[in-house]
Design a protein around this motif. Structure first.
Motif, PDB file in Angstrom:
ATOM      1  N   THR A  94       0.828  -1.217   0.000  1.00  0.00           N
ATOM      2  CA  THR A  94       0.000   0.000   0.000  1.00  0.00           C
ATOM      3  C   THR A  94       0.860   1.263   0.000  1.00  0.00           C
ATOM      4  OG1 THR A  94      -0.157   0.135   2.412  1.00  0.00           O
ATOM      5  CG2 THR A  94      -1.827  -1.195   1.271  1.00  0.00           C
ATOM      6  N   GLY A  95       2.111   1.133  -0.365  1.00  0.00           N
ATOM      7  CA  GLY A  95       2.986   2.292  -0.419  1.00  0.00           C
ATOM      8  C   GLY A  95       3.154   2.995   0.910  1.00  0.00           C
ATOM      9  N   GLY A  96       2.985   2.247   2.009  1.00  0.00           N
ATOM     10  CA  GLY A  96       3.141   2.808   3.347  1.00  0.00           C
ATOM     11  C   GLY A  96       1.868   3.396   3.924  1.00  0.00           C
ATOM     12  N   ALA A  97       0.771   3.373   3.168  1.00  0.00           N
ATOM     13  CA  ALA A  97      -0.473   3.977   3.647  1.00  0.00           C
ATOM     14  C   ALA A  97      -1.030   3.248   4.862  1.00  0.00           C
ATOM     15  CB  ALA A  97      -1.522   3.986   2.534  1.00  0.00           C
ATOM     16  N   LEU A  98      -1.026   1.937   4.816  1.00  0.00           N
ATOM     17  CA  LEU A  98      -1.639   1.159   5.889  1.00  0.00           C
ATOM     18  C   LEU A  98      -1.199  -0.289   5.819  1.00  0.00           C
ATOM     19  CD1 LEU A  98      -4.169  -0.725   4.528  1.00  0.00           C
ATOM     20  CD2 LEU A  98      -5.080   1.574   4.244  1.00  0.00           C
ATOM     21  N   SER A  99      -1.473  -1.003   6.880  1.00  0.00           N
ATOM     22  CA  SER A  99      -1.407  -2.464   6.876  1.00  0.00           C
ATOM     23  C   SER A  99      -2.694  -2.927   7.533  1.00  0.00           C
ATOM     24  CB  SER A  99      -0.169  -3.010   7.582  1.00  0.00           C
ATOM     25  OG  SER A  99       0.302  -2.199   8.595  1.00  0.00           O
ATOM     26  N   THR A 100      -3.215  -4.059   7.061  1.00  0.00           N
ATOM     27  CA  THR A 100      -4.502  -4.514   7.564  1.00  0.00           C
ATOM     28  C   THR A 100      -4.577  -6.025   7.645  1.00  0.00           C
ATOM     29  OG1 THR A 100      -6.910  -4.270   7.307  1.00  0.00           O
ATOM     30  CG2 THR A 100      -5.623  -4.451   5.291  1.00  0.00           C
ATOM     31  N   GLN A 101      -5.314  -6.468   8.640  1.00  0.00           N
ATOM     32  CA  GLN A 101      -5.546  -7.896   8.836  1.00  0.00           C
ATOM     33  C   GLN A 101      -6.919  -8.083   9.453  1.00  0.00           C
ATOM     34  OE1 GLN A 101      -2.558  -6.561  10.219  1.00  0.00           O
ATOM     35  NE2 GLN A 101      -3.621  -5.882  12.047  1.00  0.00           N
ATOM     36  N   ARG A 102      -7.412  -9.301   9.337  1.00  0.00           N
ATOM     37  CA  ARG A 102      -8.700  -9.672   9.933  1.00  0.00           C
ATOM     38  C   ARG A 102      -8.411 -10.719  10.988  1.00  0.00           C
ATOM     39  NH1 ARG A 102     -13.888 -11.893   6.511  1.00  0.00           N
ATOM     40  NH2 ARG A 102     -15.253 -12.292   8.306  1.00  0.00           N
ATOM     41  N   VAL A 103      -8.853 -10.438  12.217  1.00  0.00           N
ATOM     42  CA  VAL A 103      -8.589 -11.336  13.336  1.00  0.00           C
ATOM     43  C   VAL A 103      -9.907 -11.955  13.789  1.00  0.00           C
ATOM     44  CG1 VAL A 103      -7.691 -11.517  15.689  1.00  0.00           C
ATOM     45  CG2 VAL A 103      -6.609  -9.953  14.059  1.00  0.00           C
ATOM     46  N   SER A 104      -9.933 -13.278  13.837  1.00  0.00           N
ATOM     47  CA  SER A 104     -11.107 -14.009  14.314  1.00  0.00           C
ATOM     48  C   SER A 104     -10.764 -14.667  15.640  1.00  0.00           C
ATOM     49  CB  SER A 104     -11.535 -15.069  13.290  1.00  0.00           C
ATOM     50  OG  SER A 104     -11.895 -14.448  12.073  1.00  0.00           O
ATOM     51  N   LEU A 105     -11.581 -14.381  16.638  1.00  0.00           N
ATOM     52  CA  LEU A 105     -11.357 -14.869  17.999  1.00  0.00           C
ATOM     53  C   LEU A 105     -12.585 -15.652  18.436  1.00  0.00           C
ATOM     54  CD1 LEU A 105     -10.090 -11.451  19.362  1.00  0.00           C
ATOM     55  CD2 LEU A 105      -8.659 -13.411  18.779  1.00  0.00           C
TER      56      LEU A 105
END
Length: 167
Positions: free
Chosen positions: A38-49
């Motif tokens: 993302t060119g440094g804009a963000l990092s994202t993940q989906r966490v399921s608990l």
């Protein structure tokens, strides 16, 4: 005021079937987009608990805000000294420097989309957590990479009280 100017020139598309999954029930993490894509804009993940599982212990990021969006279920989130119960559709954004943590509420499941901005290369951090969970590296090895992942561990009495049912 500083402005982060991301540097990427095409859309980032991650198909669910292509997302790398780390961990195993009761805690699984889908790695969606890292800072480099993302060119440094963000990092994202989906966490399921599942069933009250812990997500992350108290920590802070010196340089990034963290956004938590509840896709489904009920979660507890630490934001400073406040423990918030968030439900489907709720949003919590924690500014840089503020201690935070997250977990599924006791006896509940939670499915959380997490976005860190500006982005930090985080996928290897989650792979490191998986190696700890499988006993391949000791938990204290995280102390060596706090600066690399802009993740600094903290303690929180209010979080410990909430997770133990004392609050």
């Amino acid at each position: 005021m500083s402005l982060i100017a991301p540097s990427f020139d095409s859309s980032v598309i991650v198909r669910s079937a292509d997302a790398e999954v780390v961990g195993r029930a009761p805690t699984t993490i889908r790695l969606l987009a890292d800072s480099s894509s993302t060119g440094g804009a963000l990092s994202t993940q989906r966490v399921s608990l599942a069933n009250g599982a812990d997500g992350a212990k108290p920590h802070h990021h010196a340089n990034s805000a963290e956004l938590f969006y509840l896709l489904d279920g009920t979660a507890q989130l630490l934001s400073g000294d406040q423990v918030v119960t968030a439900e489907r559709g709720d949003l919590v954004v924690v500014p840089p420097g503020l201690a935070h943590a997250f977990a599924a509420a006791p006896g509940e499941d939670a499915d959380i989309l997490i976005v860190i901005t500006p982005g930090v290369e985080r996928f290897d951090y989650f792979r490191h957590l998986e190696r700890i969970a499988y006993g391949k590296v000791p938990p204290e090895s995280l102390l060596e990479v706090q600066e690399l992942y802009d993740t600094y561990f903290a303690t929180s009495t209010s979080w410990e009280d909430a997770r133990s049912g004392r609050s």
